[in-house]
Design a protein around this motif. Structure first.
Motif, PDB file in Angstrom:
ATOM      1  N   LEU A 188       0.844  -1.369   0.014  1.00  0.00           N
ATOM      2  CA  LEU A 188      -0.157  -0.077   0.016  1.00  0.00           C
ATOM      3  C   LEU A 188       0.825   1.236   0.007  1.00  0.00           C
ATOM      4  CD1 LEU A 188      -3.098  -1.192   2.277  1.00  0.00           C
ATOM      5  CD2 LEU A 188      -2.942  -1.212  -0.354  1.00  0.00           C
ATOM      6  N   TRP A 189       2.104   1.132   0.386  1.00  0.00           N
ATOM      7  CA  TRP A 189       2.986   2.238   0.409  1.00  0.00           C
ATOM      8  C   TRP A 189       3.159   2.579  -0.860  1.00  0.00           C
ATOM      9  CZ3 TRP A 189       8.966   2.636   0.545  1.00  0.00           C
ATOM     10  CH2 TRP A 189       9.013   4.033   0.599  1.00  0.00           C
ATOM     11  N   HIS A 190       3.430   1.655  -1.632  1.00  0.00           N
ATOM     12  CA  HIS A 190       3.747   1.728  -3.243  1.00  0.00           C
ATOM     13  C   HIS A 190       2.655   2.369  -3.859  1.00  0.00           C
ATOM     14  CE1 HIS A 190       7.183  -1.762  -3.188  1.00  0.00           C
ATOM     15  NE2 HIS A 190       7.421  -0.569  -2.255  1.00  0.00           N
ATOM     16  N   GLU A 191       1.426   1.800  -3.551  1.00  0.00           N
ATOM     17  CA  GLU A 191       0.229   2.549  -4.136  1.00  0.00           C
ATOM     18  C   GLU A 191       0.124   3.739  -3.975  1.00  0.00           C
ATOM     19  OE1 GLU A 191      -4.485   2.225  -3.015  1.00  0.00           O
ATOM     20  OE2 GLU A 191      -3.471   0.158  -3.083  1.00  0.00           O
ATOM     21  N   ASP A 192       0.215   4.142  -2.560  1.00  0.00           N
ATOM     22  CA  ASP A 192      -0.181   5.725  -2.267  1.00  0.00           C
ATOM     23  C   ASP A 192       0.862   6.411  -2.987  1.00  0.00           C
ATOM     24  OD1 ASP A 192      -2.345   5.080  -0.582  1.00  0.00           O
ATOM     25  OD2 ASP A 192      -1.130   5.000   1.252  1.00  0.00           O
ATOM     26  N   LEU A 193       2.154   6.049  -3.364  1.00  0.00           N
ATOM     27  CA  LEU A 193       3.108   6.942  -3.955  1.00  0.00           C
ATOM     28  C   LEU A 193       3.042   6.904  -5.263  1.00  0.00           C
ATOM     29  CD1 LEU A 193       6.389   5.801  -2.205  1.00  0.00           C
ATOM     30  CD2 LEU A 193       5.173   7.844  -1.844  1.00  0.00           C
ATOM     31  N   GLY A 194       1.704   6.293  -6.008  1.00  0.00           N
ATOM     32  CA  GLY A 194       1.445   6.403  -7.370  1.00  0.00           C
ATOM     33  C   GLY A 194       1.646   5.260  -8.285  1.00  0.00           C
ATOM     34  N   MET A 195       1.945   4.105  -7.688  1.00  0.00           N
ATOM     35  CA  MET A 195       1.943   2.884  -8.305  1.00  0.00           C
ATOM     36  C   MET A 195       0.479   2.040  -8.625  1.00  0.00           C
ATOM     37  SD  MET A 195       4.785   0.044  -7.647  1.00  0.00           S
ATOM     38  CE  MET A 195       5.362  -1.298  -8.911  1.00  0.00           C
ATOM     39  N   MET A 196      -0.221   3.126  -9.753  1.00  0.00           N
ATOM     40  CA  MET A 196      -1.550   2.709  -9.879  1.00  0.00           C
ATOM     41  C   MET A 196      -1.803   3.294 -11.181  1.00  0.00           C
ATOM     42  SD  MET A 196      -4.844   3.064  -7.271  1.00  0.00           S
ATOM     43  CE  MET A 196      -4.657   4.754  -6.948  1.00  0.00           C
ATOM     44  N   GLY A 197      -2.843   2.417 -12.040  1.00  0.00           N
ATOM     45  CA  GLY A 197      -3.249   2.933 -13.243  1.00  0.00           C
ATOM     46  C   GLY A 197      -4.761   2.698 -13.122  1.00  0.00           C
ATOM     47  N   GLN A 198      -5.532   2.932 -14.342  1.00  0.00           N
ATOM     48  CA  GLN A 198      -6.891   2.994 -14.266  1.00  0.00           C
ATOM     49  C   GLN A 198      -7.458   2.556 -15.846  1.00  0.00           C
ATOM     50  OE1 GLN A 198      -8.610   6.254 -12.426  1.00  0.00           O
ATOM     51  NE2 GLN A 198      -7.713   7.643 -13.841  1.00  0.00           N
ATOM     52  N   PHE A 199      -8.685   1.882 -15.937  1.00  0.00           N
ATOM     53  CA  PHE A 199      -9.069   1.226 -17.096  1.00  0.00           C
ATOM     54  C   PHE A 199     -10.602   1.426 -17.158  1.00  0.00           C
ATOM     55  CE2 PHE A 199      -9.193  -2.659 -14.748  1.00  0.00           C
ATOM     56  CZ  PHE A 199     -10.477  -3.226 -15.078  1.00  0.00           C
ATOM     57  N   VAL A 200     -11.143   1.666 -18.137  1.00  0.00           N
ATOM     58  CA  VAL A 200     -12.599   1.857 -18.577  1.00  0.00           C
ATOM     59  C   VAL A 200     -13.207   0.600 -19.376  1.00  0.00           C
ATOM     60  CG1 VAL A 200     -12.800   4.175 -17.816  1.00  0.00           C
ATOM     61  CG2 VAL A 200     -12.662   3.555 -20.325  1.00  0.00           C
ATOM     62  N   VAL A 201     -14.199   0.056 -19.327  1.00  0.00           N
ATOM     63  CA  VAL A 201     -14.954  -0.637 -19.878  1.00  0.00           C
ATOM     64  C   VAL A 201     -15.989  -0.193 -20.826  1.00  0.00           C
ATOM     65  CG1 VAL A 201     -16.333  -3.221 -20.145  1.00  0.00           C
ATOM     66  CG2 VAL A 201     -14.360  -2.502 -18.077  1.00  0.00           C
ATOM     67  N   VAL A 202     -15.906  -0.362 -22.047  1.00  0.00           N
ATOM     68  CA  VAL A 202     -16.814   0.298 -23.172  1.00  0.00           C
ATOM     69  C   VAL A 202     -17.445  -0.774 -23.949  1.00  0.00           C
ATOM     70  CG1 VAL A 202     -15.461   2.410 -23.172  1.00  0.00           C
ATOM     71  CG2 VAL A 202     -15.247   0.504 -25.007  1.00  0.00           C
ATOM     72  N   GLU A 203     -18.717  -0.463 -24.326  1.00  0.00           N
ATOM     73  CA  GLU A 203     -19.320  -1.467 -25.504  1.00  0.00           C
ATOM     74  C   GLU A 203     -18.567  -1.587 -26.683  1.00  0.00           C
ATOM     75  OE1 GLU A 203     -22.146  -2.870 -24.833  1.00  0.00           O
ATOM     76  OE2 GLU A 203     -22.898  -1.927 -23.179  1.00  0.00           O
ATOM     77  N   PRO A 204     -18.920  -2.756 -27.468  1.00  0.00           N
ATOM     78  CA  PRO A 204     -17.902  -2.653 -28.637  1.00  0.00           C
ATOM     79  C   PRO A 204     -17.911  -1.560 -29.536  1.00  0.00           C
ATOM     80  CG  PRO A 204     -19.193  -4.759 -28.181  1.00  0.00           C
ATOM     81  CD  PRO A 204     -19.570  -3.472 -27.090  1.00  0.00           C
ATOM     82  N   GLY A 205     -16.936  -1.134 -29.955  1.00  0.00           N
ATOM     83  CA  GLY A 205     -16.937   0.190 -30.872  1.00  0.00           C
ATOM     84  C   GLY A 205     -16.827   1.162 -30.233  1.00  0.00           C
ATOM     85  N   GLY A 206     -16.993   1.348 -28.661  1.00  0.00           N
ATOM     86  CA  GLY A 206     -17.068   2.547 -27.840  1.00  0.00           C
ATOM     87  C   GLY A 206     -15.544   3.224 -27.619  1.00  0.00           C
ATOM     88  N   HIS A 207     -15.742   4.256 -27.101  1.00  0.00           N
ATOM     89  CA  HIS A 207     -14.548   4.912 -26.808  1.00  0.00           C
ATOM     90  C   HIS A 207     -14.561   5.462 -25.180  1.00  0.00           C
ATOM     91  CE1 HIS A 207     -13.241   5.195 -30.871  1.00  0.00           C
ATOM     92  NE2 HIS A 207     -14.402   5.379 -31.283  1.00  0.00           N
ATOM     93  N   ALA A 208     -13.463   5.769 -24.627  1.00  0.00           N
ATOM     94  CA  ALA A 208     -13.373   6.248 -23.194  1.00  0.00           C
ATOM     95  C   ALA A 208     -14.017   7.552 -23.263  1.00  0.00           C
ATOM     96  CB  ALA A 208     -12.122   5.955 -22.761  1.00  0.00           C
ATOM     97  N   GLY A 209     -14.665   7.911 -22.043  1.00  0.00           N
ATOM     98  CA  GLY A 209     -15.406   9.164 -21.911  1.00  0.00           C
ATOM     99  C   GLY A 209     -14.141  10.141 -20.936  1.00  0.00           C
ATOM    100  N   GLN A 210     -14.885  10.989 -20.507  1.00  0.00           N
ATOM    101  CA  GLN A 210     -14.575  11.907 -19.768  1.00  0.00           C
ATOM    102  C   GLN A 210     -14.706  11.565 -18.277  1.00  0.00           C
ATOM    103  OE1 GLN A 210     -12.706  14.477 -20.641  1.00  0.00           O
ATOM    104  NE2 GLN A 210     -11.891  15.279 -18.536  1.00  0.00           N
ATOM    105  N   ILE A 211     -13.585  11.289 -17.482  1.00  0.00           N
ATOM    106  CA  ILE A 211     -13.928  10.985 -16.064  1.00  0.00           C
ATOM    107  C   ILE A 211     -14.500  11.972 -15.218  1.00  0.00           C
ATOM    108  CG2 ILE A 211     -12.721  10.324 -13.872  1.00  0.00           C
ATOM    109  CD1 ILE A 211     -10.170   9.091 -15.535  1.00  0.00           C
ATOM    110  N   ALA A 212     -15.918  11.238 -14.361  1.00  0.00           N
ATOM    111  CA  ALA A 212     -16.269  12.340 -13.691  1.00  0.00           C
ATOM    112  C   ALA A 212     -15.445  13.015 -12.761  1.00  0.00           C
ATOM    113  CB  ALA A 212     -17.477  11.615 -12.861  1.00  0.00           C
ATOM    114  N   PRO A 213     -15.858  14.229 -12.267  1.00  0.00           N
ATOM    115  CA  PRO A 213     -14.942  15.046 -11.392  1.00  0.00           C
ATOM    116  C   PRO A 213     -14.783  14.184 -10.083  1.00  0.00           C
ATOM    117  CG  PRO A 213     -16.632  16.535 -12.299  1.00  0.00           C
ATOM    118  CD  PRO A 213     -17.021  14.979 -12.647  1.00  0.00           C
TER     119      PRO A 213
END
Length: 505
Positions: free
Chosen positions: A476-501
């Protein structure tokens, strides 16, 4: 001229003497640090406290069949030792939380209230659910506010857990005590002749290492401990030096490594074999006989051990292979050993049915159906050379697709890798078939320096182009320092949207 040379020689001799003395002091200090850095409580624990069993959470079922739980994040004090009141956090109490339990196919809703004086979140680790209900860093609950995630349980029986996930503060929130177990049941698992009486022959075992500074938790990282904060004592379900009296021939232990950094290798004091029946995200196809099992932070395992009438046997953690040299192993806790829990068998035991030779179909994703390969390179505080950014989507996946993720630890220190929402199969570890303990459904996997794993993941959705799931190191120390990423799931042919505030509820 001779006087000047004599003075220069004296200065050089004095400087040489100083450097030699400094080197000796430094060397002696390093030797002292090395020889005192390991911790062992093996054979030294007086098991004086009865193991606390977290209560099953109260719930109500509404007219439409939805099962409703209530969780209140609170601050308080806990006496782990008589007369020593430690400031702690917990769910519905001062430390840890109740065990939530639900059936496959059930609709659930959790009424979460944050009674702390700062924002936090509740992440359902291992749960397949909509991203907006995941409880990650985008679903913060402000101090004094409430949140009501809801979803339908759509996965096999498993031992999951819940804990906070605030970006940059997860380590401290978990260490203070915000964690609990979430058990899922289904018809296939319930039909098996396995130990299943919660708190009797089916025991939750939430393992955390702690260190005390007086009454307070000591949160200091030791010298060279780049793995995170390591403790010198073990809590099980919030109990120091615990014992549990058991009255059945077979006992099921639901092991959860809820520590923030420590990696354990679990086994028994007499090296007896036990049967691994489940990994992070569900039961195996068949039991696997083991004498030792490594679990890194966030990983779970269900094991069944046979006890003999009248005996006492200790669950312990022994030296752990972290993939490091002798110096790194010592300062990262690999040489440490702990007596964890004493099982005290009754003089007469209730007979238990034999373990079945076959368990369930683990419903693992198939690599033959993989349509895309992605690479993830782990280095300290970064994944693929980038630290976490709340407004950046790192990967877009298509609902219903299966992918292969190759995760490589290119660092000189241990890491692990957890993916939200999905249960993955490990196709290969360092190019070879995984050992039996890594062949079941997983959501978290340990990687020593230089290790590489091929993970097969199926993304069943639901799709939400603006609500991301996380992948990260669960040290968790590694995670807190920034060792993390994120992904979104979209419908076939779809694209990532704008992350909500990013805001609290």
């Amino acid at each position: 001229m001779a006087l000047r040379w004599s003075r220069t020689r004296r200065i050089l001799l004095a400087l040489t003497g100083f450097l030699v003395a400094a080197a000796l002091v430094l060397g002696a200090g390093t030797v002292w640090l090395f020889t005192t850095a390991d911790v062992s409580t093996l054979g030294r624990v007086r098991f004086e406290n009865e193991l606390r069993i977290p209560p099953l959470a109260d719930s109500r079922v509404e007219a439409d069949g939805t099962r409703v739980f209530e969780l209140d994040m609170r601050s308080g004090t806990t006496e782990f030792r008589p007369g020593q009141a430690t400031e702690t956090w917990g769910f519905n109490g001062s430390y840890l939380g109740p065990t939530l339990r639900a059936e496959r196919g059930e609709r659930v809703r959790v009424q979460v209230r944050n009674s702390l004086d700062e924002a936090s979140s509740v992440h359902w680790h291992g749960m397949h659910l909509p991203a907006a209900m995941d409880g990650g860093p985008h679903q913060m609950v402000a101090a004094g506010a409430s949140w009501e995630p809801r979803w339908q349980v759509d996965q096999p029986a498993a031992t999951l857990w819940y804990h906070p996930h605030p970006h940059g503060a997860t380590e401290s929130h978990v260490r203070k005590g915000l964690a609990g177990m979430f058990i899922l049941d289904d018809d296939a698992a319930s039909a098996l002749p396995l130990p299943h009486d919660y708190g009797v022959d089916d025991l939750p075992v939430i393992v955390q290492d702690v260190k005390f500074d007086g009454a307070r938790f000591d949160t200091g990282r030791g010298m060279f401990a780049d793995i995170g904060v390591l403790g010198d004592r073990i809590l099980v379900n919030g109990t120091l030096a615990p014992f549990r009296e058991v009255g059945d021939e077979l006992v099921r232990l639901r092991l959860l490594n809820a520590s923030t950094a420590r990696v354990y290798t679990f086994g028994f004091s007499d090296d007896r074999a036990f049967d691994l029946i489940g990994t992070d995200n569900g039961l195996l196809e068949r039991p696997a006989a083991l004498t030792g099992l490594r679990l890194s932070p966030g990983e779970r395992a269900e094991v069944v051990v046979r006890v003999r009438a009248g005996e006492r046997v200790t669950l312990r953690s022994t030296k752990t292979d972290l993939g490091l040299d002798f110096f790194g192993t010592r300062f990262s806790g690999g040489d440490d050993g702990f007596d964890v829990l004493e099982l005290r068998a009754a003089a007469t035991l209730r007979p238990s049915p034999a373990l079945p030779a076959a368990l369930v179909d683990p419903e693992l994703p198939q690599e033959s159906r993989s349509v895309l390969r992605r690479d993830f390179d782990l280095t300290f505080a970064q994944i693929n050379g980038r630290a976490m950014a709340m407004d950046r989507i790192d990967a877009t996946v298509t609902r219903g697709s299966t992918e292969t993720w190759t995760v490589t630890n290119s660092d000189g220190m241990p890491h692990n890798f957890h993916v939200h929402d999905v249960r993955f199969a490990i196709a290969r570890l360092n190019g070879s078939a995984p050992p039996p303990e890594l062949r079941g459904p997983k959501d978290t996997v340990f990687l020593g320096p230089g290790d590489s794993v091929d993970l097969v993941l199926r993304f069943d959705g639901p799709a939400d182009p603006s609500a991301p799931y996380m992948f990260h190191c669960h040290l968790l120390w590694h995670e807190d320092l920034g060792m993390m990423g994120q992904f979104v799931v979209v419908e076939p042919g779809g694209h990532a949207g704008q992350i909500a505030p990013h805001a609290g509820h």
